[in-house]
Motif scaffolding. Sequence first.
Motif, PDB file in Angstrom:
ATOM      1  N   ILE A   7      -1.558  -2.275   4.594  1.00  0.00           N
ATOM      2  CA  ILE A   7      -0.466  -1.059   3.857  1.00  0.00           C
ATOM      3  C   ILE A   7      -1.153  -0.290   3.475  1.00  0.00           C
ATOM      4  O   ILE A   7      -1.969  -0.494   2.538  1.00  0.00           O
ATOM      5  N   GLY A  13      -7.209   2.539   4.511  1.00  0.00           N
ATOM      6  CA  GLY A  13      -6.752   1.635   5.262  1.00  0.00           C
ATOM      7  C   GLY A  13      -6.966   1.785   6.719  1.00  0.00           C
ATOM      8  O   GLY A  13      -7.182   0.934   7.662  1.00  0.00           O
ATOM      9  N   PHE A  30       0.724  -0.188   8.067  1.00  0.00           N
ATOM     10  CA  PHE A  30       2.094   0.205   7.598  1.00  0.00           C
ATOM     11  C   PHE A  30       1.886   1.384   6.611  1.00  0.00           C
ATOM     12  O   PHE A  30       1.082   1.172   5.584  1.00  0.00           O
ATOM     13  N   LYS A  32       3.807   4.452   4.488  1.00  0.00           N
ATOM     14  CA  LYS A  32       5.417   4.894   4.061  1.00  0.00           C
ATOM     15  C   LYS A  32       5.294   6.480   4.321  1.00  0.00           C
ATOM     16  O   LYS A  32       6.657   6.721   4.544  1.00  0.00           O
ATOM     17  N   GLY A  37      -3.363   9.450   6.622  1.00  0.00           N
ATOM     18  CA  GLY A  37      -4.655  10.298   6.187  1.00  0.00           C
ATOM     19  C   GLY A  37      -4.448  10.405   4.569  1.00  0.00           C
ATOM     20  O   GLY A  37      -5.317  10.421   3.900  1.00  0.00           O
ATOM     21  N   LEU A  40      -6.019  12.940   2.490  1.00  0.00           N
ATOM     22  CA  LEU A  40      -6.870  13.693   3.472  1.00  0.00           C
ATOM     23  C   LEU A  40      -6.061  14.547   4.387  1.00  0.00           C
ATOM     24  O   LEU A  40      -5.267  13.988   4.793  1.00  0.00           O
ATOM     25  N   ALA A  54     -10.172  16.073  -0.398  1.00  0.00           N
ATOM     26  CA  ALA A  54     -11.567  16.271  -0.103  1.00  0.00           C
ATOM     27  C   ALA A  54     -11.905  17.152   0.971  1.00  0.00           C
ATOM     28  O   ALA A  54     -11.307  17.293   2.094  1.00  0.00           O
ATOM     29  N   ALA A  56     -15.437  16.973   2.245  1.00  0.00           N
ATOM     30  CA  ALA A  56     -16.325  16.340   3.061  1.00  0.00           C
ATOM     31  C   ALA A  56     -16.754  15.048   2.346  1.00  0.00           C
ATOM     32  O   ALA A  56     -16.389  14.680   1.681  1.00  0.00           O
ATOM     33  N   ALA A 223      -4.040  -1.298   0.774  1.00  0.00           N
ATOM     34  CA  ALA A 223      -4.963   0.016   0.806  1.00  0.00           C
ATOM     35  C   ALA A 223      -4.281   1.104   0.299  1.00  0.00           C
ATOM     36  O   ALA A 223      -4.265   2.077   0.901  1.00  0.00           O
ATOM     37  N   ALA A 228       0.736   1.883  -6.683  1.00  0.00           N
ATOM     38  CA  ALA A 228       1.684   1.297  -5.607  1.00  0.00           C
ATOM     39  C   ALA A 228       1.291  -0.127  -5.341  1.00  0.00           C
ATOM     40  O   ALA A 228       2.234  -0.710  -4.899  1.00  0.00           O
ATOM     41  N   SER A 266      -5.316  21.460  -6.296  1.00  0.00           N
ATOM     42  CA  SER A 266      -6.319  22.080  -5.470  1.00  0.00           C
ATOM     43  C   SER A 266      -5.493  23.325  -4.797  1.00  0.00           C
ATOM     44  O   SER A 266      -4.855  23.119  -4.211  1.00  0.00           O
ATOM     45  N   ILE A 315     -10.037  23.791  -8.159  1.00  0.00           N
ATOM     46  CA  ILE A 315      -9.556  22.552  -8.786  1.00  0.00           C
ATOM     47  C   ILE A 315      -9.389  22.778 -10.170  1.00  0.00           C
ATOM     48  O   ILE A 315     -10.164  23.126 -11.101  1.00  0.00           O
ATOM     49  N   GLY A 396     -15.200   8.305  -4.159  1.00  0.00           N
ATOM     50  CA  GLY A 396     -15.720   8.865  -2.851  1.00  0.00           C
ATOM     51  C   GLY A 396     -15.443   8.181  -1.677  1.00  0.00           C
ATOM     52  O   GLY A 396     -15.485   6.929  -1.751  1.00  0.00           O
ATOM     53  N   ILE A 400     -15.743   4.165  -0.112  1.00  0.00           N
ATOM     54  CA  ILE A 400     -14.603   3.683   0.602  1.00  0.00           C
ATOM     55  C   ILE A 400     -14.849   2.996   1.852  1.00  0.00           C
ATOM     56  O   ILE A 400     -14.539   1.950   2.163  1.00  0.00           O
TER      57      ILE A 400
HETATM   58  C1  FAD Z   1      -8.481  17.497  -4.793  1.00  0.00           C
HETATM   59  C2  FAD Z   1      -9.500  16.389  -4.372  1.00  0.00           C
HETATM   60  C3  FAD Z   1     -10.722  16.584  -3.898  1.00  0.00           C
HETATM   61  C4  FAD Z   1     -11.378  15.603  -3.344  1.00  0.00           C
HETATM   62  N1  FAD Z   1     -12.648  15.724  -2.767  1.00  0.00           N
HETATM   63  C5  FAD Z   1     -13.384  14.608  -2.142  1.00  0.00           C
HETATM   64  C6  FAD Z   1     -14.552  15.130  -1.517  1.00  0.00           C
HETATM   65  O1  FAD Z   1     -14.997  16.208  -1.438  1.00  0.00           O
HETATM   66  N2  FAD Z   1     -15.502  13.890  -1.303  1.00  0.00           N
HETATM   67  C7  FAD Z   1     -15.016  12.922  -1.341  1.00  0.00           C
HETATM   68  O2  FAD Z   1     -15.799  11.806  -1.074  1.00  0.00           O
HETATM   69  N3  FAD Z   1     -13.799  12.267  -1.854  1.00  0.00           N
HETATM   70  C8  FAD Z   1     -12.942  13.473  -2.606  1.00  0.00           C
HETATM   71  N4  FAD Z   1     -11.862  13.305  -3.250  1.00  0.00           N
HETATM   72  C9  FAD Z   1     -11.568  11.626  -3.359  1.00  0.00           C
HETATM   73  C10 FAD Z   1     -10.938  11.283  -1.952  1.00  0.00           C
HETATM   74  O3  FAD Z   1     -10.320  12.137  -1.210  1.00  0.00           O
HETATM   75  C11 FAD Z   1      -9.883  10.013  -2.394  1.00  0.00           C
HETATM   76  O4  FAD Z   1     -10.480   9.158  -3.269  1.00  0.00           O
HETATM   77  C12 FAD Z   1      -9.490   9.011  -1.138  1.00  0.00           C
HETATM   78  O5  FAD Z   1      -9.070  10.215   0.178  1.00  0.00           O
HETATM   79  C13 FAD Z   1      -8.338   8.083  -1.391  1.00  0.00           C
HETATM   80  O6  FAD Z   1      -8.222   7.220  -0.140  1.00  0.00           O
HETATM   81  P1  FAD Z   1      -7.301   6.161  -0.146  1.00  0.00           P
HETATM   82  O7  FAD Z   1      -7.070   5.395   0.993  1.00  0.00           O
HETATM   83  O8  FAD Z   1      -8.051   5.035  -1.089  1.00  0.00           O
HETATM   84  O9  FAD Z   1      -6.062   6.417  -0.875  1.00  0.00           O
HETATM   85  P2  FAD Z   1      -4.891   7.646  -0.287  1.00  0.00           P
HETATM   86  O10 FAD Z   1      -5.363   8.708   0.440  1.00  0.00           O
HETATM   87  O11 FAD Z   1      -3.983   7.802  -1.504  1.00  0.00           O
HETATM   88  O12 FAD Z   1      -4.077   6.525   0.728  1.00  0.00           O
HETATM   89  C14 FAD Z   1      -3.261   5.485   0.084  1.00  0.00           C
HETATM   90  C15 FAD Z   1      -2.034   5.461   1.236  1.00  0.00           C
HETATM   91  O13 FAD Z   1      -1.168   4.398   1.122  1.00  0.00           O
HETATM   92  C16 FAD Z   1       0.231   5.097   1.278  1.00  0.00           C
HETATM   93  N5  FAD Z   1       1.131   4.004   0.469  1.00  0.00           N
HETATM   94  C17 FAD Z   1       1.227   3.953  -0.726  1.00  0.00           C
HETATM   95  N6  FAD Z   1       2.362   3.094  -0.917  1.00  0.00           N
HETATM   96  C18 FAD Z   1       2.687   2.385  -0.027  1.00  0.00           C
HETATM   97  C19 FAD Z   1       3.763   1.448   0.447  1.00  0.00           C
HETATM   98  N7  FAD Z   1       4.392   0.980  -0.595  1.00  0.00           N
HETATM   99  N8  FAD Z   1       3.692   1.008   1.707  1.00  0.00           N
HETATM  100  C20 FAD Z   1       2.934   1.810   2.784  1.00  0.00           C
HETATM  101  N9  FAD Z   1       2.162   2.703   2.373  1.00  0.00           N
HETATM  102  C21 FAD Z   1       2.017   3.277   1.303  1.00  0.00           C
HETATM  103  C22 FAD Z   1       0.024   6.473   0.545  1.00  0.00           C
HETATM  104  O14 FAD Z   1       1.035   7.226   1.202  1.00  0.00           O
HETATM  105  C23 FAD Z   1      -1.134   6.907   1.286  1.00  0.00           C
HETATM  106  O15 FAD Z   1      -1.175   7.271   2.460  1.00  0.00           O
HETATM  107  C24 FAD Z   1     -10.970  14.145  -3.618  1.00  0.00           C
HETATM  108  C25 FAD Z   1      -9.698  13.968  -3.897  1.00  0.00           C
HETATM  109  C26 FAD Z   1      -8.847  15.174  -4.432  1.00  0.00           C
HETATM  110  C27 FAD Z   1      -7.619  14.645  -4.868  1.00  0.00           C
END
Ligand code: FAD
Length: 416
Positions: A7, A13, A30, A32, A37, A40, A54, A56, A223, A228, A266, A315, A396, A400
């Motif tokens: 999820i 994910g 899955f 939502k 992405g 991202l 992010a 890079a 994930a 959430a 950002s 930022i 980062g 992950i």
């Molecule tokens: C401005 C900014 C700059 C960044 N710069 C960098 C960088 O340069 N380098 C780097 O390594 N990292 C960077 N990061 C950090 C990095 O982008 C994030 O930590 C990473 O993308 C998180 O990925 P994730 O899959 O854990 O979470 P998310 O990207 O938040 O994904 C979680 C997903 O779960 C979905 N979801 C939530 N609830 C549900 C549900 N009930 N059912 C189904 N789906 C659901 C959401 O819609 C989302 O698509 C940055 C972050 C930000 C905000």
Amino acid sequence: MKKVSVIGAGFAGLTLSLRLAQKGFTVELFEKEPRVGGLLGTDRTDYGISEKAANALIRTKESEDLFKELGIQPSYPLESSKKRFIFRDHPTRWPLKFAESIQFIFKFIPQFIFVKNKLRPKEFETLENWGHRHLGSAATDYILGPAMQGIYANEISGLSSKLILGGLFAGKKNKRYSGLLTGPGGMQDLIDQLESRLRQIGVKIHTSSTVELKNLEGPVVLATSATAAASLLESSIEKSFENSFANTTAQTSKILKTIKMSSLISVTLFFKNEQKKYQGFGCLIPRQFHLKTLGILMNSYIFKDRNGTYNETWILGGAQEQPLLALSDLEIISLIQTERKKILNLDSEIHDHRINRWDHALPYYDLILEKAQQDLNQLNPTKKIYLHGNYLSGIGLSKILERSQFLSEEIAKHHG
Ligand SMILES: Cc1cc2nc3c(=O)[nH]c(=O)nc-3n(C[C@H](O)[C@H](O)[C@H](O)COP(=O)(O)OP(=O)(O)OC[C@H]3O[C@@H](n4cnc5c(N)ncnc54)[C@H](O)[C@@H]3O)c2cc1C
């Protein structure tokens, strides 16, 4: 074939689904939102690309392998990106004054050479405290603080030294961290290639989908963000799961709910005039100056494909700056123009901009998260529900990705 449901189709994910499918699992993913992405993504404008979050990944063996297997030709940083600036009345490459530099050298270097072990962070110690103990106040305020705030988007007075520096003392070797990598068209290249590879190898991706845990077959991976994940677990308890792990599920949800999330903005700005005064990765802003900007990325000096129209990403935000998210676009641009004048002493007309407001998007790597991670580790794992995301192994993308590999192996061990 064994089935796994994932999820959340953010980077966590998507990469976990890839690794699980490669291990022979039937994976359903899955999401939502209508697109995959998560945080991202890349906007394409008439003046060039603008990253939503992010820009890079840290270049590791795993991230390079991922690009290779997805057939993405990586874009590496330019030589100019090696210069980094920190603001102290003006952007400078070394923000300490002469006496502060001497104090720093005499305090830190002997510990680093002779008693490295003493540098190990204590449990439940803030990064600011750690810095004062080992670096002195000036280096903490003007080097450690801005550097960490550039990654964790929060002031070091709240950040956990154990979560942030602990890995450096974990004895893990053979990691080749050398710079960054991204797709030539930005992070969207990575997301597009991940999505299409998953579909090719038979992963079913359901977008705009809401799921209930009790309806899913096999092990389930949450994930999503911690918040959430807490809600998903909570609703599954209400829908009465088997008693055997209802208790663990309730406790997990309770712990996840304690994790604080911080908000960020950002903003990528395309300028009419290129600034040539500071040619480097960017500039970090210590909190001592009471500005709203956490850091500036000088995109045109980082990646070669971004130098068509000179552009920067600003930022702003953090745990203490939630009200910034309520500002209108005009107010945000005017705030940046005012701070750009103070920081870079530059006034330049803007061709175009893209604003991304991230409400409660990033976990706050504070002492509460340190406690939450400890508590989660002490719970008996259910082997039915697994957690993944940027609040567990690091914020980062390279961290992950490492966890995706680790989790896929765990799931294969218990369910393969
Ligand atoms: C401005 C900014 C700059 C960044 N710069 C960098 C960088 O340069 N380098 C780097 O390594 N990292 C960077 N990061 C950090 C990095 O982008 C994030 O930590 C990473 O993308 C998180 O990925 P994730 O899959 O854990 O979470 P998310 O990207 O938040 O994904 C979680 C997903 O779960 C979905 N979801 C939530 N609830 C549900 C549900 N009930 N059912 C189904 N789906 C659901 C959401 O819609 C989302 O698509 C940055 C972050 C930000 C905000």
